[in-house]
Design an enzyme around this catalytic site. Structure first.
Site, short mmCIF file in Angstrom:
data_model
loop_
_atom_site.label_atom_id
_atom_site.label_comp_id
_atom_site.label_asym_id
_atom_site.label_seq_id
_atom_site.Cartn_x
_atom_site.Cartn_y
_atom_site.Cartn_z
N GLN A 153 21.60 -30.86 9.16
CA GLN A 153 20.97 -29.56 9.40
C GLN A 153 19.46 -29.68 9.59
O GLN A 153 18.78 -28.68 9.77
CB GLN A 153 21.26 -28.63 8.21
CG GLN A 153 22.74 -28.35 8.03
CD GLN A 153 23.04 -27.64 6.72
OE1 GLN A 153 22.14 -27.32 5.94
NE2 GLN A 153 24.31 -27.40 6.46
N TYR A 188 17.21 -15.81 -9.11
CA TYR A 188 18.36 -15.25 -8.40
C TYR A 188 19.67 -15.97 -8.72
O TYR A 188 20.69 -15.67 -8.12
CB TYR A 188 18.06 -15.20 -6.91
CG TYR A 188 17.00 -14.15 -6.64
CD1 TYR A 188 17.36 -12.83 -6.37
CD2 TYR A 188 15.64 -14.45 -6.74
CE1 TYR A 188 16.40 -11.85 -6.19
CE2 TYR A 188 14.68 -13.47 -6.57
CZ TYR A 188 15.06 -12.18 -6.30
OH TYR A 188 14.11 -11.21 -6.15
N TYR A 194 33.60 -24.87 -1.67
CA TYR A 194 34.24 -25.18 -0.39
C TYR A 194 35.61 -25.80 -0.60
O TYR A 194 36.55 -25.52 0.16
CB TYR A 194 33.36 -26.14 0.42
CG TYR A 194 32.12 -25.53 0.98
CD1 TYR A 194 32.19 -24.45 1.88
CD2 TYR A 194 30.86 -26.00 0.65
CE1 TYR A 194 31.05 -23.89 2.42
CE2 TYR A 194 29.72 -25.44 1.18
CZ TYR A 194 29.81 -24.39 2.05
OH TYR A 194 28.69 -23.82 2.57
N GLU A 196 24.15 -14.00 0.61
CA GLU A 196 23.39 -13.00 -0.11
C GLU A 196 22.25 -12.41 0.71
O GLU A 196 21.61 -13.12 1.50
CB GLU A 196 22.79 -13.58 -1.39
CG GLU A 196 23.80 -14.00 -2.42
CD GLU A 196 23.17 -14.48 -3.71
OE1 GLU A 196 23.92 -14.84 -4.63
OE2 GLU A 196 21.91 -14.50 -3.81
N HIS A 215 20.71 -28.30 3.78
CA HIS A 215 20.01 -27.29 2.98
C HIS A 215 18.50 -27.51 2.91
O HIS A 215 17.91 -27.59 1.83
CB HIS A 215 20.61 -27.23 1.59
CG HIS A 215 21.99 -26.65 1.55
ND1 HIS A 215 22.56 -26.16 0.40
CD2 HIS A 215 22.92 -26.49 2.53
CE1 HIS A 215 23.78 -25.72 0.67
NE2 HIS A 215 24.02 -25.92 1.98
#
Length: 409
Positions: free
Chosen positions: A120, A289, A300, A279, A184
């Site tokens: 990513q 949070y 997953y 979210e 991430h």
């Protein structure tokens, strides 16, 4: 050099009206009929309050159409409007281009630092600096190759007068610690009205890294707030706390890839869940949070996330969540004149479900949801609102597109 093709495919979508005379959206198929009808992955999980998930479906009165303005982009990630009406677009492999509103695609901008374009990672978001009119500074985030792996960094540089290169490049923020992984990184960027830069960061995904989202000594899984030159604002919530990194604004995030600042200064972020649990958060100073202590959805591979709990005292609930996920990318707050009934709504890019989610807000609660741009059938990565009120988006594909969504002519 790759060929970038200008496309002019236009699709008109008449969305049936369910709006009142005041221009505000009304439920399209009756109260309590959400757009999401699939079973939730988090079987048995209950929202913490009414409307936290599966808000009533709404529809826009006007007929809409989209136009593919440019195509041939390779995994575009970030989108930012220049004052002259052209667009800065990043491509994850490491290129940034200028694209005109008519579809002219420029050559890659020279002068960018190297990126670690695996998984990513790569070149991520881009924003135009608040003082661009005088200094021509632009800011971008990227996965930076480091000793021991990589991590998200933010750099700024002067866009040359002809737009061909960035000059006097400075790295103004480096997330710590480095980690040898490909997932991430976050990372979205947004300035507030006072010139503070918000940077969103992921937890780096792998099980050994997850706990760092709760560790104030790590930048992982945090929202960051710095000044435009990289210095730390004196009123950041953890300034002066022993062992805490002073750039941290909030903590307990999984992988935040969208941030937008409302005219009143509210900071809204959207983050990826696992199987369930995407979210929307009203991101406030010093708030935890909850990830990975509390979360909606499941792993997953199946099974509970840690203790399988969705709430705990002292940990903030999301304003809204999706289960199953839409895999949210960027977010924008609509403030244009083209769709008066959308003003103040959140527009969230949907990667997995290939649409833009319009979330109708009443104060800080979601009271309606609409899916836009569904007929394009591509992963929507980032969104911006143009001065005329049209919505622009990029699609995260090997043949990525720049698309304009507007009222049908």
């Amino acid at each position: 050099m790759r060929l970038l093709v200008l496309a002019v495919s236009v699709s008109a979508v008449a969305l049936a009206a369910a709006c009142g005379a005041d221009g505000q959206s009304r439920p399209a198929t009756g109260p309590g009929a959400p757009v999401e009808t699939r079973p939730a992955n988090g079987a048995g999980q209950q929202p913490a309050f009414a409307g936290q998930t599966r808000a009533p479906g709404v529809r826009t009165e006007a007929a809409l159409e989209h136009m593919v303005v440019a195509s041939g982009l390779e995994e575009p990630w970030g989108l930012a409007l220049l004052p002259d009406g052209r667009w800065l677009v990043t491509e994850r492999p490491g290129r940034m281009r200028i694209i005109t509103g008519q579809g002219g695609v420029g050559e890659p901008i020279a002068g960018l630092p190297a990126v670690d374009a695996r998984g990513q990672g790569g070149l991520l978001d881009v924003v135009v600096g608040p003082t661009f009119s005088t200094d021509r500074l632009i800011y971008w985030s990227y996965a930076e190759p480091r000793e021991g792996g990589n991590a998200t960094s933010v750099a700024r540089g002067r866009l040359s007068d002809d737009g061909s290169r960035v000059e006097v490049v400075q790295v103004i923020f480096r997330a710590m610690p480095a980690y040898d992984g490909g997932a991430h990184f976050g990372s979205s960027l947004a300035f507030d009205g006072a010139g503070h830069l918000f940077i969103t960061l992921g937890d780096r995904s792998d099980a050994p890294m997850r706990p760092q989202a709760q560790d104030l000594g790590s930048h992982m899984g945090k929202t960051i707030r710095i000044n435009a030159d990289g210095s730390v604002p004196s009123d950041n919530p953890f300034v002066g706390r022993e062992g805490a990194r002073p750039e941290i604004w909030s903590l307990g995030h999984r992988n935040v890839q969208g941030v937008a600042v409302a005219p009143n200064g509210d900071v809204w972020t959207v983050e990826h869940g696992t199987r369930g649990g995407d979210e929307v958060n009203l991101d406030r100073a010093g708030i935890n949070y909850g990830w990975p202590i509390i979360a909606y959805g499941v792993e997953y591979r199946g099974g509970p996330i840690n203790e399988g709990i969705t709430a705990r005292e002292g940990l903030e609930q999301p304003v809204y969540y999706w289960d199953p996920v839409i895999a949210p990318g960027g977010v924008a707050i609509y403030d244009g004149a083209m769709f008066p009934g959308w003003r103040g709504d959140l527009l969230v890019a949907g990667l997995k479900e290939k649409h833009i989610a319009r979330l109708v807000l009443d104060g800080n609660r979601v009271v309606g949801e609409e899916r836009l741009l569904t007929d394009l059938g591509e992963r929507v990565r980032d969104i911006a609102v143009a001065p005329d009120g049209a919505v622009w988006a990029i699609t995260d594909e090997s043949n990525g597109k720049l698309v304009r969504l507007a009222k049908a002519s």
